[in-house]
Design a protein around this motif. Sequence first.
Motif, short mmCIF file in Angstrom:
data_model
loop_
_atom_site.label_atom_id
_atom_site.label_comp_id
_atom_site.label_asym_id
_atom_site.label_seq_id
_atom_site.Cartn_x
_atom_site.Cartn_y
_atom_site.Cartn_z
N LYS A 1 0.84 -1.20 0.00
CA LYS A 1 0.00 0.00 0.00
C LYS A 1 0.87 1.25 0.00
N ASN A 2 0.69 2.09 -1.02
CA ASN A 2 1.39 3.37 -1.06
C ASN A 2 0.54 4.44 -0.38
N PHE A 3 1.21 5.30 0.38
CA PHE A 3 0.51 6.40 1.04
C PHE A 3 1.45 7.60 1.10
N THR A 4 0.89 8.75 1.47
CA THR A 4 1.64 10.00 1.43
C THR A 4 1.62 10.68 2.80
N PHE A 5 2.80 11.17 3.21
CA PHE A 5 2.89 12.09 4.33
C PHE A 5 2.92 13.50 3.75
N THR A 6 1.90 14.27 4.05
CA THR A 6 1.90 15.65 3.57
C THR A 6 2.88 16.50 4.39
N LYS A 7 3.15 17.68 3.91
CA LYS A 7 4.09 18.57 4.61
C LYS A 7 3.54 18.92 5.99
N ILE A 8 2.24 19.16 6.07
CA ILE A 8 1.62 19.51 7.35
C ILE A 8 1.71 18.34 8.33
N GLU A 9 1.45 17.11 7.84
CA GLU A 9 1.53 15.94 8.71
C GLU A 9 2.95 15.73 9.22
N ALA A 10 3.94 15.86 8.32
CA ALA A 10 5.34 15.68 8.72
C ALA A 10 5.74 16.72 9.77
N GLU A 11 5.30 17.96 9.60
CA GLU A 11 5.62 19.01 10.58
C GLU A 11 5.00 18.71 11.94
N LYS A 12 3.77 18.25 11.94
CA LYS A 12 3.09 17.91 13.20
C LYS A 12 3.82 16.79 13.93
N VAL A 13 4.19 15.73 13.18
CA VAL A 13 4.88 14.60 13.79
C VAL A 13 6.22 15.03 14.35
N ASN A 14 7.00 15.77 13.58
CA ASN A 14 8.33 16.19 14.03
C ASN A 14 8.25 17.16 15.20
N GLN A 15 7.24 18.04 15.19
CA GLN A 15 7.05 18.95 16.31
C GLN A 15 6.75 18.17 17.59
N TYR A 16 5.91 17.16 17.47
CA TYR A 16 5.59 16.32 18.63
C TYR A 16 6.84 15.58 19.10
N MET A 17 7.64 15.05 18.16
CA MET A 17 8.85 14.33 18.51
C MET A 17 9.83 15.25 19.26
N ASN A 18 9.97 16.49 18.80
CA ASN A 18 10.89 17.43 19.45
C ASN A 18 10.43 17.77 20.86
N GLN A 19 9.13 18.02 21.02
CA GLN A 19 8.60 18.33 22.34
C GLN A 19 8.78 17.16 23.29
#
Length: 332
Positions: A278-296
């Motif tokens: 299954k191919n799927f996409t991480f949008t720019k907004i999704e990637a920013e949210k995930v990385n922001q959560y990871m940093n916090q």
Amino acid sequence: MGITCLFIRPSIAFSDEPAQNSIKDFSYEVVFPENQHDKNVGYYDLLMKPGEKQTIQLKMHNVSDKPLKVAIDLNSAKTNGNGVIEYGPTDLKKDVSLNYDLAQIVTGPQEVTLKPNSTETIDFVITLPEAAFEGYLAGGIQLKPIVKEEYSQEKSIIINKFAFLIGVLIHESSTEKIKPSLKLNDVSLKLKNGSYSLFVDLSNTKGVFVEKMDAVINIRKNKSSKNLIEFRKQDMRMAPHSNIAMPVSLQNQKITAGEYTADIRITTADGGNWTWVKNFTFTKIEAEKVNQYMNQNAQSNFSGWWLLSFSTVLLITIVLFFLLKKKRLRIK
């Protein structure tokens, strides 16, 4: 660690003895009808005909000297993300393949008040659809004694929540030759319980249980052979005509926007084998949210470890200081 303990405030806890007493005061008994398929189990396993209407009974016992109120819920069986079948009330969604919901086919009282030292027989009416179905209609009857205990020390009321679940299986013919059929619905990113995870959404579209189900899921960049995330989970189950949303942890990896591929394989002990790509996409907004959560999360963990390390070093320094001071006094 010692200094950290100074900041821990003591908490007041109450014994769960009143809750245990409520369990001792209440019990139930499954009354098996003539069409019970297996009388050696503690649930209903009924062989019925299309369009048939039947009343099943359940005995409830209250051995206390006070009235006891019991809430009753009827539910269709569903599967949670850990591969555990839920027979009680839940927020899990129904699968689109579920044509007949057991909670709508079985009717009964929503609440019963048992008199002191009494036994009451409760009726539940099953009305099957005229159209025949294959496999099982699966669900459960939940009995929840409502017990309230007041503690004047805290000036609050604690409601003890304990529930009993009685399974209900209804079938119109033998289910031995029916095999599960799994369908991949979607792979998507969702926020649940305060963290981001990929959710692999599967459906069991047949009216039989999936037993001893193992999952192997690998996530990689599209057109890459290197796995970024490897997920394995064993010994899961799925209810008939149910949906499972398996959470796949991102394992604290930072995500970049772009195309990804999920390689999914599901196997069962009896030889079932399903694979999907299954191919799927991480949008720019999704990637920013995930990385922001990871940093916090990383900063929070770092602060905690820094405080613990500092406290430990400080404690060791203080102990060494007093030991050296004591040694010098002895020398003098």
